[in-house]
Design a protein around this motif. Structure first.
Motif, PDB file in Angstrom:
ATOM      1  N   ALA A 250      12.778 -36.636  20.466  1.00  0.00           N
ATOM      2  CA  ALA A 250      13.004 -37.003  21.907  1.00  0.00           C
ATOM      3  C   ALA A 250      14.318 -37.683  22.005  1.00  0.00           C
ATOM      4  N   ASP A 251      15.158 -37.771  23.039  1.00  0.00           N
ATOM      5  CA  ASP A 251      16.367 -38.412  23.183  1.00  0.00           C
ATOM      6  C   ASP A 251      16.075 -39.876  23.381  1.00  0.00           C
ATOM      7  N   LEU A 252      17.018 -40.826  22.888  1.00  0.00           N
ATOM      8  CA  LEU A 252      16.897 -42.299  23.164  1.00  0.00           C
ATOM      9  C   LEU A 252      17.272 -42.520  24.641  1.00  0.00           C
ATOM     10  N   VAL A 253      16.204 -43.044  25.497  1.00  0.00           N
ATOM     11  CA  VAL A 253      16.584 -43.296  26.865  1.00  0.00           C
ATOM     12  C   VAL A 253      16.302 -44.496  27.151  1.00  0.00           C
ATOM     13  N   LYS A 254      17.084 -45.189  27.960  1.00  0.00           N
ATOM     14  CA  LYS A 254      16.777 -46.428  28.456  1.00  0.00           C
ATOM     15  C   LYS A 254      16.141 -46.506  29.704  1.00  0.00           C
ATOM     16  N   THR A 255      14.921 -47.052  29.724  1.00  0.00           N
ATOM     17  CA  THR A 255      13.755 -46.750  30.934  1.00  0.00           C
ATOM     18  C   THR A 255      13.555 -48.121  31.498  1.00  0.00           C
ATOM     19  N   ALA A 256      13.721 -48.073  32.876  1.00  0.00           N
ATOM     20  CA  ALA A 256      13.419 -49.332  33.533  1.00  0.00           C
ATOM     21  C   ALA A 256      11.979 -49.642  33.684  1.00  0.00           C
ATOM     22  N   THR A 257      11.645 -50.999  33.016  1.00  0.00           N
ATOM     23  CA  THR A 257      10.261 -51.594  33.322  1.00  0.00           C
ATOM     24  C   THR A 257      10.067 -52.676  33.802  1.00  0.00           C
ATOM     25  N   PRO A 258      10.477 -52.815  34.915  1.00  0.00           N
ATOM     26  CA  PRO A 258      10.604 -54.073  35.651  1.00  0.00           C
ATOM     27  C   PRO A 258       9.286 -54.964  35.564  1.00  0.00           C
ATOM     28  N   GLY A 259       9.461 -56.237  35.093  1.00  0.00           N
ATOM     29  CA  GLY A 259       8.185 -56.920  35.114  1.00  0.00           C
ATOM     30  C   GLY A 259       7.048 -56.882  34.002  1.00  0.00           C
ATOM     31  N   LYS A 260       7.532 -55.808  33.305  1.00  0.00           N
ATOM     32  CA  LYS A 260       6.643 -55.301  31.984  1.00  0.00           C
ATOM     33  C   LYS A 260       6.956 -55.810  30.870  1.00  0.00           C
ATOM     34  N   SER A 261       6.621 -56.957  30.534  1.00  0.00           N
ATOM     35  CA  SER A 261       7.060 -57.491  29.146  1.00  0.00           C
ATOM     36  C   SER A 261       6.080 -57.516  27.929  1.00  0.00           C
ATOM     37  N   LYS A 262       4.789 -57.054  28.206  1.00  0.00           N
ATOM     38  CA  LYS A 262       3.884 -56.821  27.205  1.00  0.00           C
ATOM     39  C   LYS A 262       3.802 -55.416  26.941  1.00  0.00           C
ATOM     40  N   CYS A 263       3.360 -55.141  25.718  1.00  0.00           N
ATOM     41  CA  CYS A 263       3.322 -53.681  25.067  1.00  0.00           C
ATOM     42  C   CYS A 263       2.375 -53.162  25.946  1.00  0.00           C
ATOM     43  N   GLU A 264       1.159 -53.782  26.208  1.00  0.00           N
ATOM     44  CA  GLU A 264       0.056 -52.961  26.852  1.00  0.00           C
ATOM     45  C   GLU A 264       0.577 -52.569  28.363  1.00  0.00           C
ATOM     46  N   ASP A 265       1.149 -53.372  29.032  1.00  0.00           N
ATOM     47  CA  ASP A 265       1.712 -53.005  30.335  1.00  0.00           C
ATOM     48  C   ASP A 265       2.971 -51.946  30.329  1.00  0.00           C
ATOM     49  N   VAL A 266       3.841 -52.068  29.335  1.00  0.00           N
ATOM     50  CA  VAL A 266       4.809 -50.990  29.113  1.00  0.00           C
ATOM     51  C   VAL A 266       3.800 -49.543  28.985  1.00  0.00           C
ATOM     52  N   ALA A 267       2.935 -49.541  28.242  1.00  0.00           N
ATOM     53  CA  ALA A 267       2.363 -48.205  27.809  1.00  0.00           C
ATOM     54  C   ALA A 267       1.711 -47.882  28.812  1.00  0.00           C
ATOM     55  N   ALA A 268       1.229 -48.724  29.678  1.00  0.00           N
ATOM     56  CA  ALA A 268       0.226 -48.227  30.928  1.00  0.00           C
ATOM     57  C   ALA A 268       1.299 -47.745  32.173  1.00  0.00           C
ATOM     58  N   LEU A 269       2.513 -48.364  32.210  1.00  0.00           N
ATOM     59  CA  LEU A 269       3.525 -47.978  33.079  1.00  0.00           C
ATOM     60  C   LEU A 269       3.932 -46.376  32.806  1.00  0.00           C
ATOM     61  N   LEU A 270       4.285 -46.254  31.374  1.00  0.00           N
ATOM     62  CA  LEU A 270       4.801 -44.887  30.861  1.00  0.00           C
ATOM     63  C   LEU A 270       3.842 -43.949  30.723  1.00  0.00           C
ATOM     64  N   GLY A 271       2.505 -44.336  30.812  1.00  0.00           N
ATOM     65  CA  GLY A 271       1.369 -43.428  30.472  1.00  0.00           C
ATOM     66  C   GLY A 271       1.320 -42.855  29.010  1.00  0.00           C
ATOM     67  N   LEU A 272       1.607 -43.806  28.125  1.00  0.00           N
ATOM     68  CA  LEU A 272       1.729 -43.662  26.616  1.00  0.00           C
ATOM     69  C   LEU A 272       0.652 -44.304  26.015  1.00  0.00           C
ATOM     70  N   PRO A 273       0.118 -43.933  24.954  1.00  0.00           N
ATOM     71  CA  PRO A 273      -0.790 -44.744  24.335  1.00  0.00           C
ATOM     72  C   PRO A 273      -0.232 -46.129  23.818  1.00  0.00           C
ATOM     73  N   LEU A 274      -0.959 -47.353  23.487  1.00  0.00           N
ATOM     74  CA  LEU A 274      -0.398 -48.582  23.034  1.00  0.00           C
ATOM     75  C   LEU A 274       0.299 -48.215  21.485  1.00  0.00           C
ATOM     76  N   ALA A 275      -0.348 -47.350  20.949  1.00  0.00           N
ATOM     77  CA  ALA A 275      -0.115 -47.155  19.527  1.00  0.00           C
ATOM     78  C   ALA A 275       1.435 -46.534  19.585  1.00  0.00           C
ATOM     79  N   ALA A 276       2.109 -46.110  20.541  1.00  0.00           N
ATOM     80  CA  ALA A 276       3.299 -45.519  20.719  1.00  0.00           C
ATOM     81  C   ALA A 276       4.530 -46.461  20.715  1.00  0.00           C
ATOM     82  N   THR A 277       3.873 -47.710  21.223  1.00  0.00           N
ATOM     83  CA  THR A 277       4.899 -48.839  21.181  1.00  0.00           C
ATOM     84  C   THR A 277       5.241 -49.794  20.019  1.00  0.00           C
ATOM     85  N   VAL A 278       6.371 -50.318  19.912  1.00  0.00           N
ATOM     86  CA  VAL A 278       6.695 -51.484  19.020  1.00  0.00           C
ATOM     87  C   VAL A 278       6.843 -52.627  19.561  1.00  0.00           C
ATOM     88  N   LYS A 279       6.246 -53.784  18.962  1.00  0.00           N
ATOM     89  CA  LYS A 279       6.531 -54.935  19.447  1.00  0.00           C
ATOM     90  C   LYS A 279       7.250 -55.762  18.563  1.00  0.00           C
TER      91      LYS A 279
END
Length: 577
Positions: A250-279
């Motif tokens: 995948a390409d590196l893409v800067k994605t808007a995640t307004p107000g989503k500062s926790k990995c759990e919230d970012v994963a939910a917003l993007l429809g991805l598993p939490l294990a796909a995020t890095v804290k």
């Protein structure tokens, strides 16, 4: 013991400040009485339990060849200054001055004192090995004393200290103590687990903690059901994922995640598993350079569903004395407050350390170092230079066991004992040496071994209770058996049979108490169920006419009828079982 000559003081309700079940039940059963924050008077019923714990510990320590002495509660500051712990211990070490202004410590432990004893008394290899122990009051000025005897400020501990000629001797002494601890906890009648542990502030090279298993325990114990592997959470290794890291897709893409500062919230917003995020966790290390304080900022990376293990972090070279970075330091280095941090293009150079799991990830999500944005499709080499790699995380249930024999499971436990291989941590600082066979001085190799005597009470209760009260194992119960006569002061037959059986049990070495207080049966039974005496015998007129007494174990749902003449033999058999 007759109840009328003993002190029994039970409560229907626990004091409001009693937070956990062991604290509540010990207060209600009249075993302890609060004097001050984290300081308790051991009442007669509780003291009987403490003495039984001490007796088992003393017997097994003596059996293992340890020699009992008694070191002072108040210790000169000079000894603690020799090892540097006068300053390192911090506010938990209670410091006092005598009338001459000299500094003293109220002992939390006795490594310095015993090392001073041995360096002055033992000069030759011929007097080694040796192991000294004592059972003594300790004091640690806890910031938040709580949970009764589980985390009090004043407590009783057995601490032992071995001295050997070499590492092999120290390891042998360590094994002897480890085996003694296994016997001690087996004799207590408690379910326990010994786990590999980190030595922490005490220093040294290896250690094991002994935990009483309890759902309410503060500590997470990691073990493999298919093998003997066991460790506490601090020391349990998280193995690196197997296989080759997948190539970037995948390409590196800067994605808007307004107000989503926790990995759990970012994963939910993007429809991805939490294990796909890095804290991202930012640490700082301060050092003195040319009379100025220099600060190095570190970025630690963990998978979004994992938690940082702070003890493991201190093992990374350069992070032994880390602190968490301030928000001002974070903004200065990353250009954003916490919540949107990541390893791609920080504003200022930082040292990056990735957990083993993170370095195996590809196409992951991380902060974009800009408020309200995260990167998707981040990859090592292409977007971020390969980092320093370390085991940084807590293991989770289902992780592969480090011994390769299965998967890990986790249970809760209460630490009640700890054995350490100290090596020369204290003998080096205090110059505790002996002359070897060639007449050359050598540093003694040390081990130390502690058991929280009073903490055993709380741990035992957390493992053994029901809605009626405590259920003591017989070996450490305040009394093994309670005789509950119905109408002791009204029936000659009941009184005669109770006195006869009571004397027969005493003569047989059974630790029995006769409740001759004249209480109503309901109140009498409730007291002893609350106190937790494991065996109860009821003597009543009706039963005597039928040639029966009633026996009921504290865990039994129903009573068992036993002929009066057979009761003592029956009781001895139950105690032996």
């Amino acid at each position: 013991m007759r109840a009328s000559r003993f002190f029994i003081s039970t409560l229907k309700e626990a004091p409001a400040d009693a937070e956990i079940i062991s604290h509540q039940l010990m207060m209600r059963a009249g075993m302890i009485k609060r004097l001050g924050s984290g300081i308790y008077t051991y009442m007669p019923m509780g003291l009987r339990v403490i003495r039984k714990v001490e007796n088992i510990v003393r017997e097994e320590m003596n059996r293992a060849g340890a020699i009992e002495l008694l070191m002072p509660l108040v210790q000169p500051a000079e000894l603690w200054q020799e090892t540097g712990r006068w300053d390192k211990m911090g506010p938990e070490l209670m410091r006092v001055k005598d009338r001459h202004g000299r500094d003293f410590a109220i002992q939390p432990t006795s490594e310095e004192v015993i090392t001073d004893v041995v360096r002055s008394e033992i000069k030759s290899y011929k007097k080694l090995p040796v192991n000294f122990y004592h059972i003594q009051t300790k004091f640690r000025d806890e910031r938040r004393p709580r949970f009764g005897l589980m985390r009090g400020r004043e407590f009783t501990m057995k601490d032992a200290y071995s001295f050997d000629r070499d590492v092999a001797g120290m390891q042998q002494s360590y094994q002897v103590m480890y085996d003694a601890y296994v016997r001690i906890f087996n004799r207590f009648g408690l379910q326990f687990r010994a786990v590999a542990a980190d030595n922490g502030a005490i220093g040294g090279s290896g250690s094991h903690e002994f935990h009483v298993i309890a759902d309410t325990g503060e500590d997470a114990l990691v073990y493999c059901p298919q093998s003997d592997y066991a460790a506490n959470m601090e020391a349990a290794e998280a193995l690196a994922p197997t296989g080759v890291r997948a190539a970037a897709s995948a390409d590196l893409v800067k994605t808007a995640t307004p107000g989503k500062s926790k990995c759990e919230d970012v994963a939910a917003l993007l429809g991805l598993p939490l294990a796909a995020t890095v804290k991202s966790i930012v640490l700082a290390v301060d050092s003195e350079e040319d009379d100025k304080t220099a600060t190095q900022i570190w970025l630690l990376l963990l998978r979004g569903d994992h938690e940082l293990n702070e003890v493991k972090a201190t093992k990374v070279p350069g992070l032994a004395n880390f602190r968490f970075a301030s928000e001002a330091e974070i903004v200065d280095h990353f250009g954003t407050p916490p919540g949107y941090l990541g390893p791609v293009g920080p504003r200022k150079p930082v040292k990056i350390v990735a957990d083993r799991t993170v370095v195996a990830m590809s196409d992951f999500v991380c902060g974009a170092n800009e408020p309200g944005f995260h990167y998707t499709g981040a990859n090592w080499e292409r977007d971020i230079a390969e980092p320093l790699v370390a085991d940084l995380r807590n293991v989770v249930a289902g992780d592969p066991s480090p011994d390769g024999k299965g998967d890990l499971a986790i249970q809760r436990g209460i630490e009640v004992g700890h054995v350490f291989q100290l090596g020369t941590r204290y003998s080096q600082d205090m110059q505790a040496t002996y002359l070897d066979e060639t007449g050359k001085p050598q540093l003694m190799q040390m081990g130390c071994y502690g058991i929280g005597v009073t903490r055993i009470l709380g741990a035992a209760i957390e493992q053994n209770f029901d809605d009626k009260g405590i259920i003591w194992p017989a070996s450490i119960a305040p009394f093994e058996v309670v005789l509950c006569p119905m109408g002791y002061d009204r029936s000659e037959a009941v009184k005669a049979e109770t006195d006869r059986l009571y004397q027969e049990l005493l003569d047989a070495g059974v630790d029995a108490i006769l409740d001759d207080r004249g209480e109503r049966p309901g109140a009498m039974f409730a007291d002893w169920e609350l106190i937790g005496v494991p065996h109860r015998i009821v003597i009543g007129e009706r039963g005597l006419k039928d040639g029966k007494l009633e026996y009921q174990g504290r865990r039994d749902a129903e009573a068992t009828s036993v002929p009066p003449a057979d009761m003592a033999v029956f009781m001895k058999a139950r105690l032996a079982a």
